[in-house]
Scaffold this motif. Structure first.
Motif, mmCIF file in Angstrom:
data_model
loop_
_atom_site.group_PDB
_atom_site.id
_atom_site.type_symbol
_atom_site.label_atom_id
_atom_site.label_comp_id
_atom_site.label_asym_id
_atom_site.label_seq_id
_atom_site.Cartn_x
_atom_site.Cartn_y
_atom_site.Cartn_z
ATOM 1 N N LYS A 1 -6.431 8.797 -9.494
ATOM 2 C CA LYS A 1 -7.431 8.588 -9.783
ATOM 3 C C LYS A 1 -7.552 6.886 -8.743
ATOM 4 N N PHE A 2 -7.087 6.087 -9.027
ATOM 5 C CA PHE A 2 -6.827 5.029 -7.624
ATOM 6 C C PHE A 2 -6.079 5.112 -6.192
ATOM 7 N N LEU A 3 -6.398 6.492 -6.034
ATOM 8 C CA LEU A 3 -5.490 6.486 -4.318
ATOM 9 C C LEU A 3 -6.193 5.904 -3.359
ATOM 10 N N PRO A 4 -7.207 5.396 -3.912
ATOM 11 C CA PRO A 4 -8.037 4.809 -2.942
ATOM 12 C C PRO A 4 -7.379 3.602 -2.329
ATOM 13 N N VAL A 5 -7.982 2.733 -3.854
ATOM 14 C CA VAL A 5 -7.199 1.208 -4.082
ATOM 15 C C VAL A 5 -5.780 1.187 -3.501
ATOM 16 N N LEU A 6 -4.817 2.098 -4.337
ATOM 17 C CA LEU A 6 -3.028 2.304 -4.244
ATOM 18 C C LEU A 6 -2.930 1.859 -2.810
ATOM 19 N N GLY A 7 -3.457 2.753 -2.141
ATOM 20 C CA GLY A 7 -3.072 2.404 -0.276
ATOM 21 C C GLY A 7 -4.136 0.942 0.512
ATOM 22 N N ALA A 8 -4.946 1.173 -0.216
ATOM 23 C CA ALA A 8 -5.275 -0.208 0.317
ATOM 24 C C ALA A 8 -4.573 -1.336 -0.304
ATOM 25 N N MET A 9 -3.785 -1.332 -1.412
ATOM 26 C CA MET A 9 -2.889 -2.687 -2.385
ATOM 27 C C MET A 9 -1.483 -2.568 -1.392
ATOM 28 N N MET A 10 -1.342 -1.047 -0.789
ATOM 29 C CA MET A 10 0.144 -0.824 0.065
ATOM 30 C C MET A 10 -0.266 -1.479 1.606
ATOM 31 N N ALA A 11 -1.317 -1.452 2.010
ATOM 32 C CA ALA A 11 -1.513 -1.884 3.289
ATOM 33 C C ALA A 11 -1.784 -3.424 3.027
ATOM 34 N N ASP A 12 -1.959 -3.715 2.046
ATOM 35 C CA ASP A 12 -1.646 -5.358 2.122
ATOM 36 C C ASP A 12 -0.633 -5.722 1.784
#
Ligand SMILES: Cc1cc2nc3c(=O)[nH]c(=O)nc-3n(C[C@H](O)[C@H](O)[C@H](O)COP(=O)(O)OP(=O)(O)OC[C@H]3O[C@@H](n4cnc5c(N)ncnc54)[C@H](O)[C@@H]3O)c2cc1C
Length: 379
Positions: free
Chosen positions: A344-355
């Motif tokens: 469920k968190f994928l778009p947020v986890l992708g952003a955290m990884m990118a940060d």
């Protein structure tokens, strides 16, 4: 050796594809590898549907992440032109003193202002007559919970990452720090990148064996039954359910899709397995155990078994994810331990990884996912 990319990604399943999409969106050059061709059925991200729900997390730092993720999925729906999620509502059910309710976030969910509703067993039976909760079952109904269409979500995410060089059926064998970047060796060639994201799901420990990550791979089965009986149509409207039972463990069910009524068991302690030795067959006795749950707690809705499929949980001891830099090689960022709730968190986890990969100030608090919590030598 091919040219140097800004970022390489090992694993293009759920979190790896979201990381690729976010990096491409930010204008970076990305190369990604997967040992298979996602969406595929060998890891943790396959099989039709995933729940996105908030009540499970009330009072915890996950709540803003779920809300952010929900908004980002809706945004991806708009940009991709695909239907990615459907609001069906969800029920969280369990005995008063059980694992789900005892002192946990669900207690908070009952508080006014959350939009959630506490239901007595008789209320559940009246509103959702296919369910038969026993006396003493506590239920939280979260009307805003939704069901994500998993394969559509992954395809839309990979489409967003289309500007990346995505290499499927090419496993990463090993990587090492090299100068100011990393060298990656796959089954086919060697590559260079400035930074590396490791998001290899159940296989992640193979790429960072030196860390001794405390992960347990759990084999779990998802079943699809033909929806049956008087309530077949109403069932499709929702809600989904996650239901802890004192004797049998926790089971879940989804509103039927074109593939059928999906159900299965959530977390079964002590079932750790080796990712290379997973038994992909589903035994008749396993199916019978689930059917007994339907017979007792949701009778007459599960018709013939249409399909069953093995899926993998990768669990941390505290069920919180790992999302952090490698402690000795800051050019590598690791996601691991989805623990049955990361999708469920994928778009947020992708952003955290990118940060973390780009050294940008994190848009969200990532301290909950720190590796240090498992490292005795951490300061
Ligand atoms: C039955 C089940 C039900 C679930 N229900 C929910 C739910 O309702 N809601 C929710 O939020 N979450 C749910 N989850 C959890 C969620 O699906 C996972 O947490 C999530 O998919 C984990 O993503 P991942 O990227 O870590 O792993 P994966 O999606 O498995 O991706 C890892 C990828 O890495 C690749 N790979 C592995 N090794 C290598 C290598 N050496 N080189 C290159 N590539 C490699 C694999 O092929 C794979 O594609 C559920 C999980 C399961 C199993």
């Amino acid at each position: 050796m091919p040219g140097v990319h800004d970022f390489a990604i090992a694993g293009l399943g759920a979190v790896g594809s979201a990381t690729a999409a976010e990096l491409v969106r930010r204008g970076h050059s990305v190369i990604g590898f997967d040992r298979y061709r996602p969406p595929h059925t060998m890891g943790s991200a396959h099989s039709d549907t995933r729940m996105i729900r908030e009540a499970w997390y009330h009072g915890s730092p996950y709540v803003p992440l779920v809300r952010d993720a929900h908004a980002r999925w809706r945004q991806l729906e708009r940009t991709s032109g695909r239907t990615l999620l459907r609001t069906t509502g969800a029920l969280m059910m369990g005995p008063e003193g059980g694992r789900v309710f005892a002192g946990g976030p669900l207690r908070e969910a009952i508080r006014p202002g959350t939009g959630d509703v506490a239901l007595a067993p008789a209320d559940v039976a009246e509103r959702f007559p296919w369910l038969r909760p026993e006396t003493g079952t506590v239920t939280i109904y979260e009307p805003g919970a939704a069901v994500l269409s998993l394969e559509a979500c992954l395809e839309a995410t990979l489409e967003t990452a289309a500007g990346a060089d995505l290499r499927f059926d090419e496993a990463v064998i090993e990587w090492s720090a090299a100068g100011s970047g990393v060298r990656i060796r796959t089954e086919r060639a060697e590559y260079r990148a400035r930074r590396l994201a490791i998001a290899a799901g159940a296989w992640t420990p193979q790429l960072v064996p030196e860390l001794g990550l405390p992960l347990e791979v759990e084999r779990t089965v998802q079943y699809w039954f033909e929806p049956a009986g008087l309530h077949a149509l109403a069932l499709a409207e929702g809600p989904a359910w996650v239901w802890e039972l004192e004797r049998e463990g926790t089971w879940y069910g989804f509103p039927p899709t074109a593939r059928g009524l999906k159900a299965g068991m959530h977390f079964q302690a002590g079932r750790g397995t080796d990712v290379e030795q997973v038994d992909r067959e589903v035994g008749a006795s396993e199916t019978e155990a689930l059917r007994r749950l339907f017979d007792r707690y949701a009778p007459a809705v599960a018709g013939a078994l249409a399909h069953a499929s093995v899926c993998l949980y990768t669990n941390t001891p505290d069920e919180d994810f790992i999302l952090d830099r490698h402690p000795d090689h800051r050019e590598a960022v690791i996601f691991a331990g989805g623990s049955g709730h990361a999708f469920k968190f994928l778009p947020v986890l992708g952003a955290m990884m990118a940060d973390l990969l780009t050294d940008e100030a994190p848009g969200q608090d990532v301290s909950l996912f720190s590796l240090d919590r498992f490292r005795a030598d951490a300061a």
